[in-house]
Design a protein around this motif. Structure first.
Motif, mmCIF file in Angstrom:
data_model
loop_
_atom_site.group_PDB
_atom_site.id
_atom_site.type_symbol
_atom_site.label_atom_id
_atom_site.label_comp_id
_atom_site.label_asym_id
_atom_site.label_seq_id
_atom_site.Cartn_x
_atom_site.Cartn_y
_atom_site.Cartn_z
ATOM 1 N N LYS B 358 0.686 -1.185 -0.003
ATOM 2 C CA LYS B 358 0.005 0.163 0.044
ATOM 3 C C LYS B 358 0.954 1.103 -0.010
ATOM 4 O O LYS B 358 0.334 2.323 0.227
ATOM 5 C CB LYS B 358 -0.977 -0.051 1.308
ATOM 6 C CG LYS B 358 -2.072 -1.003 1.212
ATOM 7 C CD LYS B 358 -3.009 -0.803 0.150
ATOM 8 C CE LYS B 358 -3.758 -2.228 -0.106
ATOM 9 N NZ LYS B 358 -4.582 -2.037 -1.401
ATOM 10 N N GLN B 359 2.134 0.995 0.005
ATOM 11 C CA GLN B 359 3.156 2.369 0.123
ATOM 12 C C GLN B 359 4.143 1.902 -0.356
ATOM 13 O O GLN B 359 4.758 0.693 -0.198
ATOM 14 C CB GLN B 359 3.184 2.677 1.458
ATOM 15 C CG GLN B 359 3.655 3.979 2.106
ATOM 16 C CD GLN B 359 2.658 4.878 2.368
ATOM 17 O OE1 GLN B 359 1.788 4.295 3.362
ATOM 18 N NE2 GLN B 359 2.303 5.822 1.827
ATOM 19 N N ALA B 360 4.960 2.560 -1.155
ATOM 20 C CA ALA B 360 6.226 2.472 -1.902
ATOM 21 C C ALA B 360 7.321 2.694 -0.776
ATOM 22 O O ALA B 360 7.243 4.069 -0.431
ATOM 23 C CB ALA B 360 6.447 2.865 -2.858
ATOM 24 N N THR B 361 8.326 1.868 -0.419
ATOM 25 C CA THR B 361 9.356 2.346 0.361
ATOM 26 C C THR B 361 10.931 1.846 -0.212
ATOM 27 O O THR B 361 10.632 1.090 -1.243
ATOM 28 C CB THR B 361 9.299 1.618 1.890
ATOM 29 O OG1 THR B 361 9.254 0.276 1.379
ATOM 30 C CG2 THR B 361 8.041 2.221 2.462
ATOM 31 N N PRO B 362 11.943 2.256 -0.040
ATOM 32 C CA PRO B 362 13.086 1.722 -0.529
ATOM 33 C C PRO B 362 13.137 0.109 -0.189
ATOM 34 O O PRO B 362 13.771 -0.521 -1.152
ATOM 35 C CB PRO B 362 14.243 2.350 0.378
ATOM 36 C CG PRO B 362 13.629 3.652 0.731
ATOM 37 C CD PRO B 362 12.231 3.263 1.089
ATOM 38 N N ALA B 368 6.624 -2.982 -5.100
ATOM 39 C CA ALA B 368 5.873 -1.744 -5.181
ATOM 40 C C ALA B 368 5.955 -1.165 -6.885
ATOM 41 O O ALA B 368 5.347 -1.054 -7.427
ATOM 42 C CB ALA B 368 6.378 -0.618 -4.326
ATOM 43 N N GLY B 369 7.475 -1.348 -7.223
ATOM 44 C CA GLY B 369 7.593 -0.842 -8.537
ATOM 45 C C GLY B 369 6.953 -1.605 -9.743
ATOM 46 O O GLY B 369 6.176 -1.055 -10.633
ATOM 47 N N GLY B 426 1.455 9.001 -9.529
ATOM 48 C CA GLY B 426 1.757 8.374 -8.480
ATOM 49 C C GLY B 426 2.804 9.636 -7.997
ATOM 50 O O GLY B 426 3.159 10.476 -8.338
ATOM 51 N N ASN B 427 3.296 9.110 -6.594
ATOM 52 C CA ASN B 427 4.216 10.316 -5.763
ATOM 53 C C ASN B 427 5.384 9.879 -6.197
ATOM 54 O O ASN B 427 5.890 8.949 -6.844
ATOM 55 C CB ASN B 427 3.906 10.124 -4.418
ATOM 56 C CG ASN B 427 4.068 8.828 -3.758
ATOM 57 O OD1 ASN B 427 4.391 7.885 -4.279
ATOM 58 N ND2 ASN B 427 3.377 8.815 -2.472
ATOM 59 N N GLU B 428 6.640 10.728 -5.562
ATOM 60 C CA GLU B 428 7.786 10.694 -5.776
ATOM 61 C C GLU B 428 8.419 9.098 -5.246
ATOM 62 O O GLU B 428 9.247 8.607 -6.308
ATOM 63 C CB GLU B 428 8.572 11.538 -4.779
ATOM 64 C CG GLU B 428 10.071 11.730 -4.932
ATOM 65 C CD GLU B 428 10.459 12.661 -6.135
ATOM 66 O OE1 GLU B 428 9.809 13.572 -6.503
ATOM 67 O OE2 GLU B 428 11.628 12.269 -6.762
ATOM 68 N N ALA B 429 8.037 8.369 -4.010
ATOM 69 C CA ALA B 429 8.533 7.508 -3.882
ATOM 70 C C ALA B 429 8.080 6.310 -4.750
ATOM 71 O O ALA B 429 8.785 5.311 -4.973
ATOM 72 C CB ALA B 429 7.803 7.054 -2.572
ATOM 73 N N ALA B 433 10.192 3.747 -7.140
ATOM 74 C CA ALA B 433 9.966 2.301 -6.890
ATOM 75 C C ALA B 433 10.048 1.733 -8.466
ATOM 76 O O ALA B 433 10.680 0.786 -8.641
ATOM 77 C CB ALA B 433 8.844 2.007 -6.243
ATOM 78 N N LEU B 434 9.105 2.382 -9.327
ATOM 79 C CA LEU B 434 8.977 2.235 -10.688
ATOM 80 C C LEU B 434 10.502 2.142 -11.216
ATOM 81 O O LEU B 434 10.569 1.252 -12.233
ATOM 82 C CB LEU B 434 8.024 3.135 -11.432
ATOM 83 C CG LEU B 434 7.727 2.805 -13.048
ATOM 84 C CD1 LEU B 434 7.326 1.301 -12.956
ATOM 85 C CD2 LEU B 434 6.770 3.587 -13.314
ATOM 86 N N ALA B 435 11.290 3.351 -11.185
ATOM 87 C CA ALA B 435 12.484 3.309 -11.707
ATOM 88 C C ALA B 435 13.355 2.038 -11.262
ATOM 89 O O ALA B 435 14.062 1.303 -12.086
ATOM 90 C CB ALA B 435 13.094 4.584 -11.303
#
Lengths: 467, 461
Positions: B358-362, B368-369, B426-429, B433-435
């Motif tokens: 539900k949230q992208a994190t490192p 997430a990506g 989407g947001n920055e995070a 994650a997509l990158a």
């Protein structure tokens, strides 16, 4: 008994938690017609479609069976051919009349229907090629009846068998759809068509459907061959009208008797969550009428040759009522089974709408909806978004570096703006730069200033390092 | 966000719809819309001249058209709906809510059309007296009208997807129906259907008549004249459409500028029209003057050109509507224009019903990506097949290991450089994650480029 069933509903409600059951948002646009109108139309429109589907499936099966019997008793081969001629017409009606209920179900159960489609996607994709194949084979079967005879009869039977088999399989894909959409609590377990076969009660419903196809086709054929307009002397001289009527009445009678076994099987394998007093009333009411139909059929079968057929219309009318009652009961089951889920979707959709409106309002009033959205454009940000993907600072990557651009445009930022609005192509090693006129002069000027600034700073140490 | 995701990573989801749609339109236009009026004309001609040979010829051709239209033709039409339900439920679901009454009327017309097709074919032999024969011709004419109406109704929806016109303000069905690109498109598709029907029926004549059958040259002459007669209307319709498109594009706020790819395709359209019309004009003229001069395979030339023309037309149409699936209302990935700021602020994952995270994190960047890719890219792109993102990124960044920051910048700004792309919802995070996910899919650089470049080797010596 009713109260026992009702007692199970709150237990199911308790299961609707975000973890157990996926609760999506509904689409934003409102329904084009009131929901009650859609609910009013869904059952009659669907039954009209399924009527021709039943005739198509039942017809294909009966054609095949009679053609096989015809190998020993040739008059059944001609009977099979006459049955087969109805299949290709009924199949076209089944397709066009399927559009209406499809339209209604797309609107009334938007989330549930499309979710079931996606969960069994590969089977869903196969539908169209399979239906096209079976339709083409049905025509082939119809138009080779006179030419594929003698040594070629085996080939003809093979095609007929393939038609019957495909017509038996295709409804299973649809059945899996309408079954899967009923049980959102099981969606997380569904990993395609075969796993979807295991939820709810697909197979009992399927047998119920195939039996209904055979019963309905029997009733239809007793009318079709018994009517005055049918040229029986020309097409089926070895049969009499009364004989065919009785033959197909019997067929309908015995299959309908079997439905009194399949029906309860469907009922008792249904997950409890949608069973309400209303559902029971409609289904048992219809089943009771079904007994009356059986009685009338029995009397028709034992009628004299002269009088057989005079109860056909009362039978057809009562039979329609039975089907309508079952269909309506089925609809109330679906409504009750999905009610908690639909309510949860509605809540979640409304919640998102208010988030969305709030965000838009904050942007409009500049109250900070997040930096990314409200901050004034800066050359740095615009450059990062539009240019940095190709233009690096020092190293030429997909396009010239900022250092190189600085050497070309140091005193001419307007030149960058002009170029960016309608770029040419100077260097063979790079791709064509897209035009950026849509960013506007102001933004382009900001970018140009930023580029030259960064370019100058990067160039300066390099210059200084030179001997 | 709200539907389980069906994804074909090799064929591509768009391709699934495209294949179904192009088969449908290639049958619908020449056969359902164009051939029934032409066959009715042949039948009527025979009745008027009192020559049964025309009738026999028309009956043989109608058999072919009947079989194809009631199987592949009708079913691929439904197939567009079914595949779209699978690939873009958000779009078809919304279109159904806008066009319900249009769709409903279309359904009634479709029922009538199929009923008339069956009546027309199945009663052909039975309606033998002159009075019944006239009735039969009337059935054919009515059928032709209904076939055209079904197309006319559906084309409104196609125009709407490209330019929703006044609908974005008033949300009325009427504005949606008569969107700016509706009538020009219909004006092109109608004569297109008619002249390609001419080519198709002409081709059929070779198969249903014997070489020395005296009806053959006479039928070819009639069909060639029919084909020729529609050509000016093809040119006019195409020109009107061609002129309307850029105007409509300029009205489209986000795509204020015509991209080069578009200008190229737009120019190409006129060229293909020119070639097709010229080829058909020459062949139809010869057919009208000396019907015996042309062998059947010569017809393949205009036929292939006509298919190319339509294929190009549909492709440009699909291109024009980008980045939207419903102009100014919904992007091709299902994100509504109005909801975009929410996703850009909070991220799309918190609102994605079926996402594993539900949230992208490192820490969860790859998972997430992948989820973000499936939610925001996968309706148009694959990772390994048709229109795959990896090859696209290689075109920009080469095969050296990609730079994370450059990718993030590109993702967030690609709609500014590539106006056919929707903005990243989407947001920055999530962009990060997509990158990370995209980088994980990058193919290793070929051995030659990982070795030191020759110049570097030379310098080291």
């Amino acid at each position: 008994m009713t109260t026992d069933f009702l007692a199970t509903v709150p237990a199911f409600l308790a299961q609707i938690t975000p973890d157990a059951v996926p609760v999506p948002h509904d689409l934003e646009l409102p329904l084009p017609i009131p929901e009650w109108a859609l609910k009013l139309w869904i059952v009659p429109l669907f039954l009209l479609h399924i009527f021709f589907v039943n005739l198509m499936v039942g017809g294909a099966l009966m054609t095949f069976v009679n053609e096989i019997i015809g190998l020993r008793f040739p008059r059944y081969d001609r009977l099979a051919r006459c049955i087969g001629e109805t299949v290709t017409v009924n199949k076209s009606l089944a397709v066009v009349l399927g559009i209406g209920p499809l339209l209604v179900i797309n609107l009334l159960y938007t989330v549930h229907w499309y979710s079931a489609n996606a969960l069994t996607g590969h089977a869903w994709v196969l539908l169209i090629p399979l239906i096209i194949t079976v339709f083409l084979l049905a025509y082939l079967h119809k138009y080779t009846w006179e030419t594929w005879t003698g040594p070629r009869k085996g080939r003809h039977l093979l095609v007929g068998g393939a038609v019957a088999a495909l017509f038996l399989f295709i409804p299973l894909i649809f059945l899996v759809q309408v079954n899967t959409m009923l049980f959102p609590d099981k969606w997380s377990q569904v990993k395609g068509f075969f796993t979807a076969l295991q939820i709810g009660n697909v197979f009992p419903r399927y047998f119920h459907f195939v039996a209904a196809s055979l019963a309905l086709m029997g009733l239809f054929l007793s009318f079709w061959f018994g009517r005055k307009g049918f040229p029986i002397e020309k097409k089926l001289p070895e049969f009499t009208r009364a004989e065919l009527r009785r033959h197909f009445y019997k067929w309908t009678f015995w299959v309908t008797c079997a439905q009194f076994a399949f029906g309860p099987l469907v009922f008792f394998t249904l997950p409890m969550q949608g069973i309400t007093a209303q559902v029971l009333l409609w289904i048992f009411g219809a089943a009771t009428l079904g007994i009356v139909v059986l009685g009338l059929l029995w009397r028709e079968i034992h009628e004299t040759d002269e009088r057989i057929g005079h109860r056909f219309w009362p039978i057809a009318a009562l039979f329609s009522l039975v089907v309508l009652g079952m269909g309506q009961g089925r609809h109330f089951y679906r409504e009750a089974a999905l009610a908690p889920h639909k309510a949860a979707i509605e809540r979640k959709t409304a919640e998102f709408r208010s988030i969305e409106l709030g965000t838009r309002m904050r942007i409009r009033t500049g109250m900070g909806a997040g930096d990314a959205l409200t901050a004034a454009p800066s050359g740095k940000k615009l450059f990062a978004q539009t240019c940095a993907a190709c233009h690096a600072v020092e190293k030429p990557t997909a396009a010239p570096s900022l250092v190189e651009i600085h050497t070309l445009y140091a005193d001419n930022p307007a030149g960058i703006v002009t170029w960016a609005k309608a770029p040419g192509k100077k260097r063979p090693q790079y791709g064509q730069m897209p035009p950026f006129a849509h960013l506007g002069e102001d933004n382009l000027s900001l970018i140009a200033a930023y580029m030259l600034d960064v370019g100058a700073k990067a160039a300066a140490p390099a210059e200084a390092a030179k001997p | 966000m709200d539907f389980p995701i069906f994804h074909l990573d090799l064929l591509g989801n768009r391709m699934l719809i495209a294949i179904t749609a192009i088969i449908h339109v290639l049958i619908n236009h020449p056969l359902a819309v164009g051939a029934y009026p032409l066959i009715t004309l042949l039948e009527w001609w025979g009745l008027r001249k009192g020559e049964p040979a025309w009738d026999k010829l028309a009956y043989r051709i109608v058999f072919i058209v009947f079989i194809i239209t009631t199987t592949v033709g009708a079913l691929t039409g439904v197939g567009i709906w079914l595949t779209t339900s699978l690939v873009a439920p958000f779009a078809i679901g919304s279109l159904l809510r806008v066009f319900f009454w249009g769709w409903f009327v279309e359904w009634l017309v479709f029922i009538s059309e199929v009923g008339l097709i069956m009546a027309y074919y199945l009663t052909w032999k039975r309606f033998a007296t002159p009075r019944l024969k006239r009735l039969h011709v009337a059935i054919g004419a009515t059928l032709s009208a209904f076939s055209w109406i079904t197309m006319a109704l559906i084309v409104a929806i196609l125009g709407f997807m490209m330019n929703s016109g006044a609908w974005t303000q008033d949300k009325s069905l009427w504005s949606a129906m008569f969107n700016p690109l509706y009538l020009p498109q219909l004006a092109f598709r109608t004569p297109y259907s008619m002249f390609t029907a001419g080519l198709f029926v002409w081709f059929c004549i070779f198969f249903v008549t014997k070489r020395d059958d005296p009806i053959r040259p006479r039928a070819i002459r009639l069909v060639a004249i029919w084909t020729l007669a529609w050509l000016p209307f093809v040119v006019l319709g195409a020109f009107w459409y061609w002129r309307s498109v850029p105007a409509s594009m300029q009205a489209n706020a986000n795509v204020a500028l015509l991209t080069q790819a578009f200008s190229q395709w737009h120019g190409m359209f006129i060229k293909i029209i020119g070639w097709t019309v010229a080829a058909v004009a020459v062949i139809a003229l010869i057919g009208a003057v000396r019907p015996r001069a042309l062998p059947r395979y010569v017809l393949l030339v205009p036929f292939v050109l006509a298919i190319w023309l339509l294929g190009h037309f549909e492709r440009v149409r699909e291109f024009i509507r980008k980045p939207y699936v419903i102009a100014d209302y919904m992007y091709a990935n299902g994100v509504r224009v109005a909801a975009l700021p929410v996703y850009q602020r909070d991220g799309i994952l918190p609102y994605a019903t079926y996402s594993a995270v539900k949230q992208a994190t490192p820490a969860n960047a790859l998972v997430a990506g992948h989820e973000v890719f499936m939610l925001t890219c996968s309706r148009c792109h694959t990772t390994a097949g048709m229109n795959n993102v990896i090859t696209k990124l290689e075109h920009i960044y080469g095969r050296e290991p990609w730079d994370q920051d450059a990718l993030v910048g590109f993702i967030q700004g690609m709609h500014l450089t590539r106006t056919y792309m929707p903005p990243f919802p989407g947001n920055e995070a999530e962009a990060s994650a997509l990158a990370t996910y995209l980088k994980s899919l990058q193919r290793p650089a070929p051995a030659a480029s990982t070795a030191p470049a020759p110049a570097a080797v030379a310098a080291a010596r």
